[in-house]
Design a protein around this motif. Structure first.
Motif, mmCIF file in Angstrom:
data_model
loop_
_atom_site.group_PDB
_atom_site.id
_atom_site.type_symbol
_atom_site.label_atom_id
_atom_site.label_comp_id
_atom_site.label_asym_id
_atom_site.label_seq_id
_atom_site.Cartn_x
_atom_site.Cartn_y
_atom_site.Cartn_z
ATOM 1 N N ASP A 137 0.505 -1.276 0.358
ATOM 2 C CA ASP A 137 0.126 -0.030 -0.089
ATOM 3 C C ASP A 137 1.086 1.204 0.284
ATOM 4 O O ASP A 137 0.146 2.488 -0.164
ATOM 5 C CB ASP A 137 -0.965 0.297 1.332
ATOM 6 N N LEU A 138 1.837 1.342 0.443
ATOM 7 C CA LEU A 138 2.749 2.139 0.237
ATOM 8 C C LEU A 138 3.564 3.083 -1.149
ATOM 9 O O LEU A 138 3.760 3.795 -2.066
ATOM 10 C CB LEU A 138 4.089 2.148 1.164
ATOM 11 N N GLN A 139 3.199 1.271 -2.594
ATOM 12 C CA GLN A 139 3.501 2.452 -3.621
ATOM 13 C C GLN A 139 3.124 3.230 -4.899
ATOM 14 O O GLN A 139 1.224 3.179 -3.502
ATOM 15 C CB GLN A 139 3.279 0.660 -4.090
ATOM 16 N N GLY A 140 3.418 4.372 -4.817
ATOM 17 C CA GLY A 140 2.958 5.362 -5.245
ATOM 18 C C GLY A 140 2.419 4.943 -6.838
ATOM 19 O O GLY A 140 2.257 3.915 -7.232
ATOM 20 N N PRO A 141 1.892 6.255 -6.870
ATOM 21 C CA PRO A 141 0.806 5.602 -8.805
ATOM 22 C C PRO A 141 1.856 5.834 -9.758
ATOM 23 O O PRO A 141 3.474 5.340 -9.554
ATOM 24 C CB PRO A 141 0.724 7.166 -8.785
ATOM 25 N N GLU A 142 1.673 4.984 -10.698
ATOM 26 C CA GLU A 142 2.320 4.106 -11.660
ATOM 27 C C GLU A 142 2.816 5.227 -12.852
ATOM 28 O O GLU A 142 2.297 5.284 -12.810
ATOM 29 C CB GLU A 142 1.690 2.605 -12.163
ATOM 30 N N MET A 149 -1.362 11.729 -14.951
ATOM 31 C CA MET A 149 -1.819 12.833 -13.327
ATOM 32 C C MET A 149 -1.497 14.708 -14.019
ATOM 33 O O MET A 149 -2.003 15.348 -13.283
ATOM 34 C CB MET A 149 -0.340 12.707 -13.077
ATOM 35 N N GLY A 150 -0.965 14.751 -14.968
ATOM 36 C CA GLY A 150 -0.648 16.541 -15.717
ATOM 37 C C GLY A 150 0.719 16.979 -14.773
ATOM 38 O O GLY A 150 0.890 16.436 -13.656
ATOM 39 N N PHE A 154 2.143 16.273 -10.348
ATOM 40 C CA PHE A 154 2.850 15.644 -10.600
ATOM 41 C C PHE A 154 3.965 16.925 -9.906
ATOM 42 O O PHE A 154 4.767 16.404 -8.962
ATOM 43 C CB PHE A 154 3.562 15.727 -12.128
ATOM 44 N N ARG A 155 4.511 18.137 -9.920
ATOM 45 C CA ARG A 155 5.434 18.833 -9.475
ATOM 46 C C ARG A 155 4.894 19.047 -8.323
ATOM 47 O O ARG A 155 5.596 18.727 -6.715
ATOM 48 C CB ARG A 155 4.612 20.553 -9.624
ATOM 49 N N LYS A 156 3.442 18.965 -7.758
ATOM 50 C CA LYS A 156 2.964 18.650 -6.191
ATOM 51 C C LYS A 156 4.097 17.453 -5.164
ATOM 52 O O LYS A 156 4.552 17.425 -4.185
ATOM 53 C CB LYS A 156 1.628 19.080 -5.457
ATOM 54 N N GLU A 207 9.672 20.683 -15.918
ATOM 55 C CA GLU A 207 9.137 19.813 -16.411
ATOM 56 C C GLU A 207 9.690 18.966 -16.945
ATOM 57 O O GLU A 207 8.861 18.005 -17.899
ATOM 58 C CB GLU A 207 8.077 20.765 -17.665
ATOM 59 N N ALA A 208 10.589 18.806 -17.166
ATOM 60 C CA ALA A 208 11.525 17.992 -17.746
ATOM 61 C C ALA A 208 11.447 16.691 -17.807
ATOM 62 O O ALA A 208 11.534 15.843 -18.867
ATOM 63 C CB ALA A 208 12.848 18.598 -18.632
ATOM 64 N N LEU A 209 11.567 16.562 -16.185
ATOM 65 C CA LEU A 209 11.425 15.180 -16.166
ATOM 66 C C LEU A 209 10.034 14.591 -16.129
ATOM 67 O O LEU A 209 10.107 13.421 -16.507
ATOM 68 C CB LEU A 209 11.601 15.338 -14.384
ATOM 69 N N PHE A 210 9.141 15.619 -16.038
ATOM 70 C CA PHE A 210 7.902 14.950 -16.257
ATOM 71 C C PHE A 210 7.413 14.465 -17.794
ATOM 72 O O PHE A 210 6.367 13.388 -17.624
ATOM 73 C CB PHE A 210 6.831 16.235 -15.751
ATOM 74 N N ARG A 211 8.459 15.037 -18.259
ATOM 75 C CA ARG A 211 7.816 14.822 -20.067
ATOM 76 C C ARG A 211 9.193 13.098 -20.542
ATOM 77 O O ARG A 211 8.387 12.618 -21.221
ATOM 78 C CB ARG A 211 8.661 15.509 -21.086
ATOM 79 N N ALA A 212 9.811 13.096 -19.598
ATOM 80 C CA ALA A 212 11.000 12.509 -19.775
ATOM 81 C C ALA A 212 10.387 11.036 -19.028
ATOM 82 O O ALA A 212 10.621 9.753 -19.650
ATOM 83 C CB ALA A 212 12.318 12.686 -19.065
#
Ligand code: ZN
Length: 275
Positions: A137-142, A149-150, A154-156, A207-212
């Protein structure tokens, strides 16, 4: 170590031939029984005659959902392959390797074998995932759900963590499914150095991480599925840009690829184009 792309490709490949099918036999290699977090005898007795209702993936776990005839008594076979676990799909024509841990025989003469080169894999046979699989149950989102997620969410999420980027990406509580190999690839794609702290990221770096993240993972799944000679048990990762390529030339800038850590678990990146 199989990570999200390998397990996802495996799920896509072996899901259809096993879903809805009866398990006709389950055998455990007596020398590898200690990898089962459950009594070996029960495993071999309880799996046969169950139907595999679905094959899914959660983080770095592959999950066979099963039920006993008539829809009752759901139970899950969960495999976390860790460093040296691999799956092999075949019939009687492929010899059983010495690294075999268990084999499921499924109606239609399909065999699903789990092999382990390092004896570190964890195998659970449970009736309650949350209570019986550690840290479930500790696993985060896939990790491959980051795009949906948007960026704002993601930033939050990102800002709740303080780790160095390499550790952050491998932290299953941040996102589930990424390990040593794809964290190298994602950071190369995002042009970020692995030992940078999360707090040092500028909004454009985030944002680069979010896209990558989704890009690297989806490209890897495509590359694996596009390779007709891909063998689950060998885990061919030639398509990677930097991981396991220390000393070679960066495909983006031509600089020599750096390596830290051990040969077995290297950390690779490019000082020429990651900042
Ligand atoms: Zn480079």
């Amino acid at each position: 170590m199989p990570e999200l792309p390998e397990l996802e490709a495996l799920r896509i490949r072996i899901g259809p031939p096993v879903e809805g099918k009866l398990i006709t036999a389950a055998t455990v290699n007596p020398k590898k029984g200690h990898l089962l977090r459950y009594p070996v005898d029960n495993f071999a007795l309880e799996l046969p005659a169950r139907r595999i209702t679905s094959l899914t993936r959660r983080g770095k776990h592959l999950v066979f959902a099963t039920e006993l005839g008539g829809g009752g008594q759901p139970r899950w076979l969960v495999v976390n392959p860790m460093l040296g676990g691999r799956f092999q799909i075949g019939g009687d024509d492929i010899p059983v390797p010495a690294t075999e841990v268990f084999t499921l025989r499924v109606e239609g003469k399909v065999e699903v074998r789990y092999l382990d080169f390092r004896d570190m894999g964890r195998i659970y046979w449970v009736s309650d995932l949350s209570r019986e699989v550690p840290a479930w149950d500790l696993q985060g989102p896939e990790a491959d759900a980051v795009a949906s997620m948007g960026l704002d969410v993601f930033r939050k999420r990102l800002r709740r963590f303080r780790d160095e980027l390499k550790d952050l990406l491998r932290n299953q509580e941040f996102l589930a499914g990424i390990g040593n190999a794809y964290s190298d690839e994602i950071l190369w794609e995002a042009r970020l150095l692995p030992l940078r702290r999360r707090a040092s990221l500028k909004p454009e770096d985030e944002e680069a991480l979010f896209r990558a993240i989704p890009l690297v993972l989806s490209r890897a799944i495509e590359a694996i599925l596009a390779n007709p000679k891909y063998e689950e048990s060998k885990q061919d990762r030639k398509f990677m840009a930097v991981h396991m390529k220390g000393g070679q030339t960066c495909p983006r800038c031509g600089h020599r690829i750096s390596q830290l850590g051990t040969n077995r678990e290297p950390l690779n990146f490019c000082r020429g184009c990651q900042f």
